[in-house]
Scaffold this active site. Structure first.
Site, PDB file in Angstrom:
ATOM      1  N   ASP A 140     -11.113  -1.095  -9.437  1.00 59.67           N
ATOM      2  CA  ASP A 140     -11.698   0.303 -10.447  1.00 59.67           C
ATOM      3  C   ASP A 140     -10.879   0.522 -11.515  1.00 59.67           C
ATOM      4  OD1 ASP A 140     -13.601   0.793  -9.397  1.00 59.67           O
ATOM      5  OD2 ASP A 140     -12.797   1.989  -7.630  1.00 59.67           O
ATOM      6  N   ALA A 170     -17.922  -0.861  -5.892  1.00 54.26           N
ATOM      7  CA  ALA A 170     -17.582  -2.145  -5.186  1.00 54.26           C
ATOM      8  C   ALA A 170     -17.545  -2.813  -4.601  1.00 54.26           C
ATOM      9  CB  ALA A 170     -17.416  -0.907  -3.571  1.00 54.26           C
ATOM     10  N   GLY A 213     -21.535   1.696  -0.797  1.00 49.58           N
ATOM     11  CA  GLY A 213     -22.895   1.540  -0.889  1.00 49.58           C
ATOM     12  C   GLY A 213     -22.444  -0.488  -0.737  1.00 49.58           C
ATOM     13  N   ARG A 260      -9.851   4.689 -23.893  1.00 48.22           N
ATOM     14  CA  ARG A 260     -11.690   4.129 -23.099  1.00 48.22           C
ATOM     15  C   ARG A 260     -11.775   4.821 -22.178  1.00 48.22           C
ATOM     16  NH1 ARG A 260      -9.898  -1.505 -25.651  1.00 48.22           N
ATOM     17  NH2 ARG A 260     -11.439  -1.873 -26.895  1.00 48.22           N
ATOM     18  N   GLU A 271       0.260  -0.799   0.087  1.00 49.85           N
ATOM     19  CA  GLU A 271      -0.206  -0.323  -0.272  1.00 49.85           C
ATOM     20  C   GLU A 271       1.187   0.982  -0.110  1.00 49.85           C
ATOM     21  OE1 GLU A 271      -1.705   3.028  -0.357  1.00 49.85           O
ATOM     22  OE2 GLU A 271      -2.988   1.142  -0.524  1.00 49.85           O
ATOM     23  N   ARG A 326     -16.530   4.603   3.812  1.00 47.24           N
ATOM     24  CA  ARG A 326     -15.463   3.982   3.099  1.00 47.24           C
ATOM     25  C   ARG A 326     -14.026   3.713   4.352  1.00 47.24           C
ATOM     26  NH1 ARG A 326     -13.671   2.367  -1.376  1.00 47.24           N
ATOM     27  NH2 ARG A 326     -15.846   3.919  -3.072  1.00 47.24           N
TER      28      ARG A 326
END
EC number: 1.-.-.-
Length: 470
Positions: free
Chosen positions: A312, A325, A49, A193, A35, A108
Site C-alpha cells: 500500500d 492485499a 479478501g 499523485r 513494527e 484481517r
C-alpha cells in the site's frame, strides 16, 4: 573469514511484511521486522479478501490451509440497484472452478495471526519500534543500511523493505534521500499523485443474521456502495463506501470519528439484504467498526539505493476490486524471486550497493505495468459501483447484468498472469483457468474499451430516436 548472511530489514509487521518474512526464510535470507504498534495482530474491524493470485503464493508457503479453514467461499453475488432491479452473478463460483481457489474473506486480524504464528522464529519480529530515520552507506565492509528507531536502537542490514502501509515512514525516508540527491521535482510529482475521493465504513458483525454464508450482497446507490458478506460461524463482514464531496490531496484528507461512522450507517439502516433482513439488523449485532478515507495512489518510483517500498505504500487502491492485499503478496513473490536469483549467483560475496540498486530498480520495472493495470481497473470498478457519472451508471445497470459474462475473461486474465514464487511448486495448477487465461492480459485498459462501447451505443440510441422523430 566468510561474509555474514544477507539481511533484510522489513519495516511493518503487516500482511505484506509477514508474507515477505516467510518468503525470505524459504530462500535462507535473514530478516528483522520492525513494527511500530504494540502487537502485530490488532483488532481494527477490518476484513481482507484473498483472491486466487494471492492464495496461490500463500499456498506455496504452506499457509493457505489455515486461511481456507477460516472462510466460507463466496458462491454468488446479489447486486441491487436504486430502481429495484437486481440480478445474481455467479462470478465467484466461476473463479473457484477455474483456479481452484475461492474468493475468500476473513478477518484481517485472523490472517495476521496465521502469518505470525507460522513464523519459525518470532524473535525476529520486534514491536513498539517506530522508525525515525534510515541511513545508507557504501563504505567498504560497513556497506549497508542502518535503521534507527524512536527508542534509540539501530538495526543494520543490506536492504530495507518498507511494508508499512499507506502512511509509510519508509516512503518518507526514501523521498528524503531522493530529494537530497537532486530529485526534488520527481518527489513533488509523486506526492501529487496521492489523493482521496472516497470514504469507507467497514465492520464485523457476529450473531445470527438470517443471511446465507457465502452469498454476498451489494447495493449500488448514487455515490455509495454497500457490500455485506456473510461468512461462517455467524460472522458478517461489511463495508459502506461513499464518494466524498471533493477530491482531496493526501495531506489534506479528512479524518472520521466513530460517531461519523454510525451516522453514515444509520442512513442505510433500512436497506434490504434479503430474507426480510435489513442492514440495520446487521448493524445491531456489530462487534467492531471504523471509518477511514480511501486513499488512492500509484507511485512510479519505488526504490532509492538499498531502500524499497512495497504494498500500500506505493499502490493504494479502493476496496471494491479486492486486489490490494493480493497485489502486495505478488510484490513479495517478485522481490523474493529477484533476490533468490541474485544471491544464488553471488555465492561467496554479497551483492554490491550498485547491484542491489539495480535489482530494486528491476523490481520496479518488471512489476509497474501489471500493477498499473490492476490499479486502473480498481479505480474504475469503484466508480461503477458508486454510479459515478452517466457512462458508469450505464455500465453498472445495463452492461454488467446482461453482458457481464462476456467480460469475465478480463479479471481471469488478471489472476492467471499473476506472479508466484519461482523456486517452489505451483499448487492447484491443474485447474483450467491458470493456462486458459494466461498471457492474454489486456494492459491497455479493457474497461476503457467497455466505456467507449457504451458511449457508442448511447450515441446510436440518441441518433435512432432523433431519426424516428424527424
Amino acid at each position: 573469514m566468510s561474509e555474514p548472511h544477507f539481511k533484510v530489514i522489513i519495516v511493518g509487521g503487516s500482511i505484506t511484511g509477514l508474507t515477505l518474512a516467510h518468503s525470505l526464510h524459504k530462500i535462507g535470507v535473514d530478516f528483522t521486522i520492525l513494527e511500530k504498534r504494540a502487537t502485530v495482530t490488532p483488532q481494527e474491524g477490518a476484513s481482507v479478501g484473498i483472491l486466487p493470485n494471492g492464495a496461490r503464493v500463500l499456498d506455496q508457503l504452506g499457509l493457505y490451509g489455515l486461511v481456507e479453514e477460516a472462510t466460507a467461499p463466496l458462491g454468488a453475488t446479489h447486486i441491487h440497484f436504486p430502481d429495484g432491479f437486481h440480478f445474481c452473478s455467479l462470478y465467484p463460483k466461476s473463479m473457484l472452478d477455474n483456479f481452484g481457489y475461492p474468493v475468500a474473506f476473513l478477518e484481517r486480524r485472523r490472517l495476521l495471526e496465521v502469518l505470525y504464528n507460522a513464523l519459525p522464529d518470532k524473535s525476529k519480529v520486534l514491536v513498539n519500534k517506530t522508525v525515525s530515520d534510515i541511513e545508507q552507506c557504501e563504505d567498504g565492509k560497513s556497506a549497508g543500511v542502518k535503521v534507527r528507531t524512536a527508542d534509540g536502537d539501530v538495526y543494520e542490514g543490506d536492504i530495507v523493505v518498507g511494508a508499512d502501509g499507506v502512511h509509510s515512514r519508509t516512503r518518507s525516508e526514501l523521498w528524503r534521500m531522493s530529494s537530497s540527491a537532486g530529485q526534488s521535482e520527481d518527489v513533488r510529482m509523486e506526492k501529487a499523485r496521492m489523493s482521496a475521493e472516497y470514504s469507507c465504513v467497514f465492520g464485523i458483525s457476529r450473531g445470527p443474521s438470517g443471511l446465507k454464508a457465502g452469498e454476498q450482497i451489494m447495493r449500488m446507490y448514487d455515490g455509495r456502495t454497500l457490500v455485506v458478506i456473510p461468512s461462517k460461524d455467524d460472522v458478517v463482514f461489511w463495508f459502506l463506501s461513499r464518494k466524498l464531496g471533493k477530491k482531496y490531496k493526501y495531506s489534506e484528507a479528512p479524518r472520521f470519528t466513530l460517531e461519523d461512522a454510525a451516522a453514515e450507517c444509520a442512513e442505510l439502516a433500512d436497506a434490504p439484504l434479503g430474507n426480510d433482513v435489513r442492514f440495520g439488523d446487521v448493524w445491531k449485532i456489530r462487534q467492531t467498526f471504523n471509518m477511514v478515507v480511501l486513499e488512492e495512489n500509484l507511485l512510479r518510483t519505488w526504490s532509492f539505493g538499498r531502500v524499497l517500498c512495497i504494498g500500500d505504500s506505493i499502490h493504494k487502491m479502493t476496496v471494491n476490486l479486492g486486489q490490494g492485499a493480493n497485489c502486495a503478496i505478488e510484490d513479495v513473490a517478485i522481490l523474493t524471486n529477484l533476490l533468490s536469483q541474485c544471491l544464488g549467483s553471488k555465492r561467496e560475496a554479497k551483492p554490491s550497493g550498485q547491484e542491489l540498486d539495480a535489482l530494486l530498480r528491476r523490481f520496479n520495472d518488471v512489476h509497474l505495468s501489471r500493477v498499473s493495470h490492476i490499479y486502473d481497473t480498481s479505480w474504475l470498478i469503484a466508480r461503477v459501483h458508486a454510479r459515478d457519472g452517466f457512462v458508469r451508471k450505464i455500465i453498472g445497470r445495463y452492461v454488467m447484468p446482461y453482458f457481464g459474462h462476456k467480460f469475465e475473461s478480463r479479471p481471469f486474465n488478471m489472476i492467471a498472469n499473476a506472479a508466484a514464487l519461482e523456486f517452489l511448486p505451483l499448487p492447484r495448477s491443474s485447474f483450467p483457468g491458470w493456462e486458459k487465461y494466461k498471457s492474454k492480459e489486456d494492459k491497455s485498459g479493457s474497461w476503457a474499451v467497455v466505456s467507449r462501447s457504451v458511449l457508442l451505443l448511447v450515441g446510436l440510441a440518441i441518433l435512432s430516436t432523433w431519426w424516428r422523430r424527424a
